[in-house]
Design a protein around this motif. Structure first.
Motif, PDB file in Angstrom:
ATOM      1  N   ARG A 259     -89.015  70.514 -59.391  1.00 32.66           N
ATOM      2  CA  ARG A 259     -89.633  70.458 -57.998  1.00 32.66           C
ATOM      3  C   ARG A 259     -89.702  71.717 -57.340  1.00 32.66           C
ATOM      4  O   ARG A 259     -90.708  72.020 -56.463  1.00 32.66           O
ATOM      5  CB  ARG A 259     -88.705  69.232 -57.261  1.00 32.66           C
ATOM      6  N   ASP A 260     -89.024  72.679 -57.499  1.00 33.40           N
ATOM      7  CA  ASP A 260     -88.927  73.973 -56.815  1.00 33.40           C
ATOM      8  C   ASP A 260     -89.794  74.937 -57.263  1.00 33.40           C
ATOM      9  O   ASP A 260     -89.737  76.106 -56.900  1.00 33.40           O
ATOM     10  CB  ASP A 260     -87.388  74.548 -56.448  1.00 33.40           C
ATOM     11  N   GLY A 261     -90.431  74.666 -58.262  1.00 26.04           N
ATOM     12  CA  GLY A 261     -91.502  75.427 -58.885  1.00 26.04           C
ATOM     13  C   GLY A 261     -90.918  76.301 -60.110  1.00 26.04           C
ATOM     14  O   GLY A 261     -91.801  76.921 -60.771  1.00 26.04           O
ATOM     15  N   SER A 262     -89.692  75.917 -60.471  1.00 24.61           N
ATOM     16  CA  SER A 262     -88.881  76.895 -61.506  1.00 24.61           C
ATOM     17  C   SER A 262     -89.073  76.102 -62.827  1.00 24.61           C
ATOM     18  O   SER A 262     -89.535  74.867 -62.875  1.00 24.61           O
ATOM     19  CB  SER A 262     -87.652  76.848 -61.256  1.00 24.61           C
ATOM     20  N   TRP A 263     -89.105  76.936 -64.010  1.00 22.25           N
ATOM     21  CA  TRP A 263     -89.126  76.293 -65.349  1.00 22.25           C
ATOM     22  C   TRP A 263     -87.822  75.539 -65.655  1.00 22.25           C
ATOM     23  O   TRP A 263     -86.806  76.189 -65.388  1.00 22.25           O
ATOM     24  CB  TRP A 263     -89.556  77.241 -66.432  1.00 22.25           C
ATOM     25  N   GLN A 264     -87.980  74.286 -66.315  1.00 24.98           N
ATOM     26  CA  GLN A 264     -86.820  73.658 -66.845  1.00 24.98           C
ATOM     27  C   GLN A 264     -87.045  73.191 -68.447  1.00 24.98           C
ATOM     28  O   GLN A 264     -88.149  72.696 -68.459  1.00 24.98           O
ATOM     29  CB  GLN A 264     -86.047  72.603 -65.963  1.00 24.98           C
ATOM     30  N   LYS A 265     -86.017  72.929 -69.123  1.00 31.79           N
ATOM     31  CA  LYS A 265     -86.344  72.612 -70.472  1.00 31.79           C
ATOM     32  C   LYS A 265     -86.294  71.030 -70.447  1.00 31.79           C
ATOM     33  O   LYS A 265     -85.353  70.320 -69.886  1.00 31.79           O
ATOM     34  CB  LYS A 265     -85.019  72.959 -71.254  1.00 31.79           C
ATOM     35  N   ALA A 266     -87.356  70.452 -70.930  1.00 29.87           N
ATOM     36  CA  ALA A 266     -87.730  68.979 -70.776  1.00 29.87           C
ATOM     37  C   ALA A 266     -87.265  68.335 -72.308  1.00 29.87           C
ATOM     38  O   ALA A 266     -87.281  67.045 -72.453  1.00 29.87           O
ATOM     39  CB  ALA A 266     -89.294  68.996 -70.549  1.00 29.87           C
ATOM     40  N   GLY A 267     -86.967  69.126 -73.476  1.00 28.14           N
ATOM     41  CA  GLY A 267     -86.745  68.652 -74.708  1.00 28.14           C
ATOM     42  C   GLY A 267     -86.802  69.493 -75.793  1.00 28.14           C
ATOM     43  O   GLY A 267     -87.460  70.749 -75.503  1.00 28.14           O
ATOM     44  N   GLU A 268     -86.374  69.311 -76.834  1.00 32.27           N
ATOM     45  CA  GLU A 268     -86.496  70.394 -78.054  1.00 32.27           C
ATOM     46  C   GLU A 268     -86.068  69.435 -79.141  1.00 32.27           C
ATOM     47  O   GLU A 268     -85.486  68.348 -79.319  1.00 32.27           O
ATOM     48  CB  GLU A 268     -85.205  71.264 -77.880  1.00 32.27           C
TER      49      GLU A 268
END
Length: 877
Positions: A519-528
């Motif tokens: 939501r804040d525009g940063s990147w986050q890991k969604a799965g691997e």
């Protein structure tokens, strides 16, 4: 006639000042059963430096003679003879003008006035010659009893240490009490002392604590003394002791301790807050995106209500990352770093709650709470007692994750060590990725794919920005270009090794992760997703190393050059480098000697070659791959032996360092001269072996060389003296190799000389002989081989036999009798230095008194060892 050793002339000048005899102030109060010491000093006196003293006892109208330094056998009264004979009463001389009377195991019967008298050695009576001191012996009535200290106290709580002490008040003595602590095997340390003047004196390390109000002393009826430490500290743990001392006031406000007793109060253990402080965070359930997350931190301790607590909530995005502070609360309840989405509250004593509103995937991580416990001191100050951090708990925020598959394939498979390898990681069936990005990491492990999560080793990867990172073991390979990680297509990643080592065999896999915006525009890991593994292996052959040594040049005589080569051949190994060590086995056997080495990084090092004048005579260099040459200049007979090479093959590790793979020794080659080495003899001759002081001695040293002098030889000639008083040590007097002789300090002062009569003969002269020059003399000759105009090599050494030189003492040259001096009769002069006498009086003119007519034992007669010459001199020997 017996020779005289010393000549002394005595003159007496000056006038006397008044004599002063002093003893301690009266009365001198001491405790029965103790040793009493009474000091007596005398100053401002004339005559000998050492003075005589007499002690008397004045008691019941009688004066009893006690002990004397002058009349030791007849002075003492019969009342005291047994105690003096047994050593219970002693007179100890502390200095020429100071004595001390010591009475062991004193009793009340020793109450008396003690008089110290000095015998007159003054030219006129002036001052005082005696002084009196009253001794008062009181009974031993000091009583000390302990009250057991508590065995265990809690840090921050009060600790009381009680000690009971008393004495007989009628004796007009004073009392002091000292509390001490011993921690383990450390020396005992004083905490505080009360008295004898009712003043409280803290120990050096407790002064600040006392100033801050951390301790107090209460004195109660019946001799109860109580020390209270208001807040117990971990450093207060130890064994406590109470020491009571009995004091008297002597002289001008001078306190004197006359008795002391100690008792142990017991061992006290302090339970530290950090040992019972417990901090934990409850484990939450899975949190969905958009919900509120609540976490509770629970704190427990034995005395929790009295503690000031500070709390920090910490969070890290991985279990291995360092945590950062999310929100804080001070011990005053003030919250810092709070926001609309993050809050911290005190639910109840010992329970703190964290609330995070509307979580997203960025809220996932590992949460823990850090607690600092403070204790408030009597001064109002706080000190930190403990700090603890709870175990982290993992919080996962669920979200729709992208779905995809990962396949691993081999593009190039190595067949032998040193071959290249390529692996491709393919991503297929991607859904829910949207504008997300893919990242990859490569791992190497063992066994089956199921083992990879627990035992895999990170090789490296490309993150969602395309930035490359390498594992610790592979960073140097990436820098050297031996390892390449790349993205060749939007859905394909490649791993490439230019050369594989045997250590690189194993099970390889890749892991692809999907990254999306939060939501804040940063990147986050969604799965691997992790791929299956591919095993990379091949049949490896054991490397083999052979080393051959060969003589290139052998010297025909000492001073020549010795050269040898070492050739190393290796099989079944690639990318190797060599290290080499040259060693020698002596001809006569013994331990192998290391000479010089060259490392795999071409670093040259002198190993066992430590001759200071030959450091540049050996060299080892690499002349080709696996080919080395060793050279020794100015070879000597002592260098003979069997030489060989110790070679090791090294291969570069994945970390960039070197690994020793295999080693081998070469055959032995000999360094031996074609002819025998030079031999020589040296002799010494003394013109006269018995001389007198002031004479000169001449010695001649002759060298005979079997092979004759060589054109490039030099000789160093040295003369040594061995004293008869120290036969194990020889002093170098003079030496010469080239130029002017080098002289010792003795030769510079007395005048030693060295002359070269011919190339093989040297003459030494030692002038102005003294008795200390007596001893054994010998020559030492050292040959030096001239290698070049600037360098030379030490050769053989030969030492002559020793010759004895005896220097006699000339009596009449050393004795000169002065005149025009006044003669004094010295009846006490019987030692060589005539140290002291009792009476002085001038003698009338007299001739020499024959030794046989001297008298002995008479106070006014001459003792043996004194000869009277005339009215101008006196001679003592």
């Amino acid at each position: 006639m017996t020779p005289f050793t010393y000549l002394f002339l005595f003159l007496m000048f000056g006038s006397s000042q008044g004599r002063v005899v002093t003893v301690p102030f009266s009365p001198l109060v001491r405790v029965a059963g103790q040793t009493v010491s009474i000091r007596c000093d005398v100053i401002k006196y004339e005559g000998p430096q050492e003075q005589d003293f007499e002690w008397e006892v004045l008691k019941g109208g009688q004066t009893l003679r006690l002990i004397s330094t002058f009349e030791k056998n007849t002075f003492t009264n019969t009342v005291y003879k047994d105690r003096i004979r047994s050593g219970a009463i002693q007179l100890v001389r502390l200095d020429d003008n100071v004595v001390e009377l010591r009475i062991a195991n004193a009793s009340v019967a020793d109450d008396a006035i003690y008089r110290c008298t000095t015998l007159s050695t003054d030219s006129s009576i002036s001052g005082n010659y005696f002084a009196d001191v009253e001794l008062k012996v009181i009974g031993d009535n000091l009583k000390v009893s302990p009250v057991a200290a508590p065995a265990v106290v809690l840090e921050g709580s009060e600790l009381q240490l009680r000690c009971n002490a008393s004495r007989d008040l009628s004796d007009r003595t004073y009392l002091s009490v000292t509390w001490s602590i011993q921690r383990g095997t450390s020396p005992s340390e004083d905490i505080v002392t009360f008295g004898p003047d009712s003043v409280l004196k803290p120990g050096p390390t407790f002064a600040q604590r006392y100033a801050n109000g951390g301790m107090r002393i209460d004195v109660r009826e019946g001799g109860a003394f109580i020390l209270t430490l208001t807040e117990s500290l971990p450093s207060d743990q130890g064994t406590y002791t109470c020491r009571a001392q009995q004091w008297v006031l002597e002289g001008k406000n001078s306190w004197q301790s006359i008795m002391g007793r100690s008792v142990e109060l017991g061992e006290v253990k302090v339970t530290a807050i950090r040992k019972n402080l417990k901090v934990s965070v409850e484990k939450p359930t899975l949190v969905s995106m958009g919900d509120d997350m609540r976490l509770n931190c629970s704190i427990s301790a034995d005395n929790l209500p009295s503690l000031g607590l500070e709390l920090d909530w910490l969070v890290s995005f991985t279990a291995s990352a360092s945590p950062s502070t999310l929100v804080q609360m001070s011990r005053d309840g003030i919250v810092q770093n709070a926001s609309r989405s993050v809050g911290l509250t005190r639910v109840k004593p010992g329970l703190f709650g964290l609330l995070v509103h509307d979580v997203d995937q960025s809220s996932s991580g590992f949460y823990s709470c850090k607690v600092r416990a403070w204790i408030r001191q009597s001064s109002g100050l706080w000190y930190p007692a403990a700090e603890k951090v709870s175990d982290p708990v993992e919080v996962q925020v669920s979200l729709p994750a992208p779905e995809f598959k990962v396949n691993l394939s081999s593009a190039v498979i190595p067949q032998n060590t040193g071959d290249p390898m390529e692996l491709d990681c393919h991503v297929t069936d991607v859904s829910h990725l949207g504008e997300g990005r893919l990242a990859v990491t490569w791992q190497r492990g063992g066994g089956t794919p199921g083992d990879l999560p627990a035992s895999s080793q990170l090789i490296g990867g490309l993150d969602h920005h395309g930035d490359l990172s390498a594992g610790d073991a592979y960073q140097q390979l990436v820098k050297d270009g031996q390892l390449v990680l790349s993205k060749v297509k939007p859905d394909t990643f490649k791993l490439r090794f230019l050369q594989m080592s045997a250590a690189g065999m194993g099970l390889y896999s890749c892991t692809v992760s999907a990254w999306t915006h939060s939501r804040d525009g940063s990147w986050q890991k969604a799965g691997e997703v992790r791929s299956s593994g591919i095993t990379i292996s091949w049949a490896s052959r054991k490397p083999d190393l052979a080393v051959k040594a060969m003589v290139l040049r052998n010297p025909s005589s000492p001073g020549g050059t010795f050269e040898m080569s070492c050739q190393a051949t290796v099989q079944n190994l690639q990318g190797e480098e060599f290290s080499i060590l040259i060693q020698k086995t002596p001809v006569a056997g013994g331990n192998t000697q290391k000479i010089i080495s060259l490392s795999e990084n071409s670093i040259l090092k002198l190993e066992g070659w430590s001759q200071p004048d030959r450091l540049d005579d050996v060299i080892l260099q690499k002349v080709g791959q696996g080919n080395f040459q060793f050279r020794m200049s100015g070879a000597q007979p002592s260098d003979g032996g069997a030489y060989f090479c110790d070679v090791a093959a090294w291969t570069r590790e994945s970390r960039g360092g070197w690994s020793r793979t295999i080693s081998a020794e070469s055959n032995r080659v000999s360094l031996a001269f074609s002819g025998p080495g030079p031999t020589a003899n040296v002799s010494i001759r003394l013109d006269s072996r018995s001389l007198y002081t002031g004479d000169s001695a001449t010695m001649v040293c002759g060298l005979t060389a079997q092979d004759g002098p060589a054109n490039n030889n030099q000789y160093e000639v040295q003369l040594y003296r061995t004293s008869t008083s120290d036969p194990d040590h020889s002093d170098l007097l003079i030496s010469k190799r080239q130029g002017l002789p080098n002289k010792s300090q003795r030769c510079e002062m007395k005048g030693c000389e060295m002359y070269q009569i011919n190339p093989w003969t040297y003459r030494f002269s030692v002038h102005n002989l003294q008795h200390s020059d007596s001893g054994e003399y010998h020559c030492k000759v050292t040959s030096w081989l001239q290698n070049s105009p600037l360098t030379s090599t030490k050769g053989y050494e030969v030492v002559s036999e020793k010759v004895l030189l005896s220097v006699k003492f000339s009596v009449w040259k050393s004795v000169q009798v002065p005149s025009a001096l006044r003669l004094w009769h010295l009846p006490g002069c019987w030692s060589p230095l005539c140290p002291h006498w009792v009476h002085l009086r001038p003698l009338p003119p007299a001739r020499w008194h024959p030794f046989s007519k001297q008298t002995d034992g008479h106070r006014d007669g001459l003792r043996p060892g004194v000869l009277i010459y005339d009215e101008t001199s006196v001679l003592c020997f």
